[in-house]
Write an enzyme that holds these catalytic residues in place. Structure first.
Site, PDB file in Angstrom:
ATOM      1  N   LYS A   1      38.934  45.912  35.244  1.00 19.60           N
ATOM      2  CA  LYS A   1      38.622  45.558  33.868  1.00 19.60           C
ATOM      3  C   LYS A   1      38.750  46.803  32.988  1.00 19.60           C
ATOM      4  O   LYS A   1      38.407  47.916  33.398  1.00 19.60           O
ATOM      5  CB  LYS A   1      37.202  45.008  33.769  1.00 19.60           C
ATOM      6  CG  LYS A   1      36.978  43.722  34.561  1.00 19.60           C
ATOM      7  CD  LYS A   1      37.668  42.536  33.921  1.00 19.60           C
ATOM      8  CE  LYS A   1      37.319  41.245  34.647  1.00 19.60           C
ATOM      9  NZ  LYS A   1      37.889  40.056  33.979  1.00 19.60           N
TER      10      LYS A   1
ATOM     11  N   GLY B   1      39.322  34.004  38.906  1.00 22.77           N
ATOM     12  CA  GLY B   1      37.977  33.729  39.379  1.00 22.77           C
ATOM     13  C   GLY B   1      36.958  33.767  38.262  1.00 22.77           C
ATOM     14  O   GLY B   1      37.160  34.428  37.237  1.00 22.77           O
TER      15      GLY B   1
ATOM     16  N   LYS C   1      42.602  44.242  40.648  1.00 17.56           N
ATOM     17  CA  LYS C   1      42.534  44.106  39.188  1.00 17.56           C
ATOM     18  C   LYS C   1      41.307  44.867  38.708  1.00 17.56           C
ATOM     19  O   LYS C   1      40.213  44.694  39.250  1.00 17.56           O
ATOM     20  CB  LYS C   1      42.426  42.632  38.778  1.00 17.56           C
ATOM     21  CG  LYS C   1      42.291  42.436  37.271  1.00 17.56           C
ATOM     22  CD  LYS C   1      42.332  40.961  36.883  1.00 17.56           C
ATOM     23  CE  LYS C   1      41.001  40.276  37.087  1.00 17.56           C
ATOM     24  NZ  LYS C   1      41.000  38.882  36.564  1.00 17.56           N
TER      25      LYS C   1
ATOM     26  N   LYS D   1      42.743  28.979  35.836  1.00 20.66           N
ATOM     27  CA  LYS D   1      41.373  28.753  36.288  1.00 20.66           C
ATOM     28  C   LYS D   1      41.097  27.266  36.118  1.00 20.66           C
ATOM     29  O   LYS D   1      41.203  26.735  35.011  1.00 20.66           O
ATOM     30  CB  LYS D   1      40.383  29.579  35.478  1.00 20.66           C
ATOM     31  CG  LYS D   1      40.520  31.083  35.713  1.00 20.66           C
ATOM     32  CD  LYS D   1      39.605  31.883  34.805  1.00 20.66           C
ATOM     33  CE  LYS D   1      39.751  33.369  35.095  1.00 20.66           C
ATOM     34  NZ  LYS D   1      39.037  34.212  34.103  1.00 20.66           N
TER      35      LYS D   1
ATOM     36  N   ASP E   1      45.375  34.283  30.092  1.00 23.46           N
ATOM     37  CA  ASP E   1      44.233  33.648  30.751  1.00 23.46           C
ATOM     38  C   ASP E   1      43.570  32.722  29.751  1.00 23.46           C
ATOM     39  O   ASP E   1      43.861  31.523  29.668  1.00 23.46           O
ATOM     40  CB  ASP E   1      43.286  34.736  31.258  1.00 23.46           C
ATOM     41  CG  ASP E   1      41.975  34.219  31.831  1.00 23.46           C
ATOM     42  OD1 ASP E   1      41.751  32.995  31.854  1.00 23.46           O
ATOM     43  OD2 ASP E   1      41.150  35.039  32.245  1.00 23.46           O
TER      44      ASP E   1
ATOM     45  N   SER F   1      38.947  41.426  41.882  1.00 24.73           N
ATOM     46  CA  SER F   1      38.683  41.835  40.512  1.00 24.73           C
ATOM     47  C   SER F   1      37.471  42.754  40.524  1.00 24.73           C
ATOM     48  O   SER F   1      36.412  42.389  41.038  1.00 24.73           O
ATOM     49  CB  SER F   1      38.412  40.610  39.635  1.00 24.73           C
ATOM     50  OG  SER F   1      38.092  40.998  38.315  1.00 24.73           O
TER      51      SER F   1
ATOM     52  N   ASP G   1      42.800  43.966  33.218  1.00 24.23           N
ATOM     53  CA  ASP G   1      42.354  42.790  32.467  1.00 24.23           C
ATOM     54  C   ASP G   1      41.504  43.247  31.299  1.00 24.23           C
ATOM     55  O   ASP G   1      40.480  43.911  31.480  1.00 24.23           O
ATOM     56  CB  ASP G   1      41.547  41.875  33.388  1.00 24.23           C
ATOM     57  CG  ASP G   1      41.121  40.570  32.715  1.00 24.23           C
ATOM     58  OD1 ASP G   1      41.533  40.323  31.571  1.00 24.23           O
ATOM     59  OD2 ASP G   1      40.369  39.803  33.357  1.00 24.23           O
TER      60      ASP G   1
ATOM     61  N   GLU H   1      46.465  41.609  31.635  1.00 18.18           N
ATOM     62  CA  GLU H   1      45.940  40.269  31.413  1.00 18.18           C
ATOM     63  C   GLU H   1      45.185  40.183  30.088  1.00 18.18           C
ATOM     64  O   GLU H   1      44.294  40.987  29.814  1.00 18.18           O
ATOM     65  CB  GLU H   1      45.014  39.880  32.567  1.00 18.18           C
ATOM     66  CG  GLU H   1      44.516  38.455  32.488  1.00 18.18           C
ATOM     67  CD  GLU H   1      43.630  38.100  33.676  1.00 18.18           C
ATOM     68  OE1 GLU H   1      43.109  36.969  33.678  1.00 18.18           O
ATOM     69  OE2 GLU H   1      43.464  38.937  34.587  1.00 18.18           O
TER      70      GLU H   1
END
Length: 374
Positions: free
Chosen positions: A164, A291, A162, A263, A239, A136, A189, A214
């Site tokens: 952001k 994570g 991934k 998670k 998520d 990520s 994400d 996400e």
């Protein structure tokens, strides 16, 4: 099995690199570690993944410390349990506070696995002898900086990336990544940064062959995600919205997503992870492990749960060296050149905890014994 003594450590660890998302920028972590003892020589470790602020969820580090110390420990100390999963029964009167509960429950899972002399991943029902890893990458100062980070992670062998995104930093980034890395397994994400009013923009991401988007919409939403998923080809992944196995069932029934990020802290511990994994496996919904900028103990627990058969996509379970100059476990978590992690063969989490390192990082500590709580 009984928990005879519980120690709490609040440690402060500076991140190797700042990590920025749509909800904020993190430069260091304040992490609660839970150390449990059975009074017979057995011990176990857990880590609370709560952030320093209540932006990702309602919990944060200081609230979790209070919840564990004032409410959860008194419920659990000295009470006979048949296995670690029984701890949920003892903590059921405390609503929410799942990250706090997960820290205590996961430490007890580690203890039980060590008592049995088997790896935690085997006790949980894991079957994978190697787990696939992704990374990520937070928001970067520039597009070129993002592309350089991706190139570095690909060279390290990670199987998917991934990135952001947030309003104003989204389509341009995705276009640039796809132009430089046309075959990269890529997901984005949003951390709940968009609304249904952004549907046209989000639908335009279908052009980039993403693995998934996400949590684009509200952190506790299922209904608007279902509307958006019906209008998109790209799979949505939930998520923040998935806090229990019931949430996962509702999301699947509504069609709110096609993939779920699990998670352990967010859902309250390994027992709830097992329920979600069984449900999603029966419904053929892929899972992967997310994570939370964990230190080594939390990372070790993530490795264990990622061995469950329903975790079919690469998770955010990367090497210790991506985040810390020095971790709190020995050896640190490493990733093979093929972008995989081999679960440790030792009992419990399978890593030695560096107590000297923890003591050096500790800014707050408390010890609670069953004798004192009588």
């Amino acid at each position: 099995m009984r928990l005879a003594t519980i120690e709490l450590h609040l440690i402060r660890m500076p991140l190797l690199h700042a990590f920025e998302t749509s909800v904020g920028r993190t430069t260091e972590r304040r992490i609660i570690l839970v150390h449990v003892f059975d009074g017979e020589g057995g011990e176990g470790w857990g880590e609370c993944v709560a952030d320093e602020h209540p932006y990702y969820s309602e919990e944060w580090t200081d609230s979790a410390w209070l919840a564990i110390e004032r409410f959860l420990i008194p419920e659990c100390l000295g009470v006979a349990i048949s296995n670690a999963g029984d701890l949920n029964r003892l903590m059921r009167h405390v609503r929410g506070n799942r990250m706090a509960k997960a820290a205590l429950e996961s430490a007890t899972w580690d203890l039980e696995a060590k008592r049995r002399g088997i790896p935690l991943w085997q006790l949980l029902g894991g079957s994978r002898r190697e787990i696939d890893c992704g990374v990520s990458i937070g928001l970067q100062p520039s597009v070129e900086a993002l592309l350089e980070r991706i190139a570095k992670e690909r060279e390290a062998g990670y199987q998917r990336v991934k990135i952001k995104i947030k309003p104003g930093q989204d389509r341009e980034l995705i276009e640039a990544v796809r132009e430089r890395f046309p075959d990269l397994p890529l997901m984005v994400d949003a951390n709940s940064a968009y609304t249904l009013q952004d549907s046209e923009l989000l639908r335009s991401f279908d052009a980039f062959a993403l693995m998934m988007i996400e949590q684009p919409l509200g952190h506790d939403d299922l209904f608007d995600h279902a509307l958006l998923q019906k209008a998109m080809e790209t799979p949505l992944c939930l998520d923040e919205s998935i806090r229990t196995a019931e949430d996962a069932r509702h999301a699947i029934d509504l069609g709110s997503c096609r993939i779920i990020n699990v998670k352990m802290g967010r859902v309250g511990g390994h027992s709830e992870v097992q329920k979600i994994e069984r449900l999603c496996r029966s419904e053929t919904v892929p899972l992967w492990c997310g994570g939370m900028l964990e230190a080594g103990i939390g990372r070790a627990h993530n490795i264990a749960l990622s061995t469950l058969p329903g975790f079919t996509l690469p998770g955010d379970v990367s090497a210790s060296a991506r985040y810390w100059t020095e971790d709190i476990i020995d050896p640190p978590v490493t990733v093979t050149p093929m972008g995989t992690i081999v679960p440790p063969a030792g009992p419990g989490i399978g890593f030695s905890v560096d107590r000297g390192r923890i003591d050096a990082l500790t800014e707050r500590h408390s010890t609670h014994s069953a004798e004192a709580h009588r």
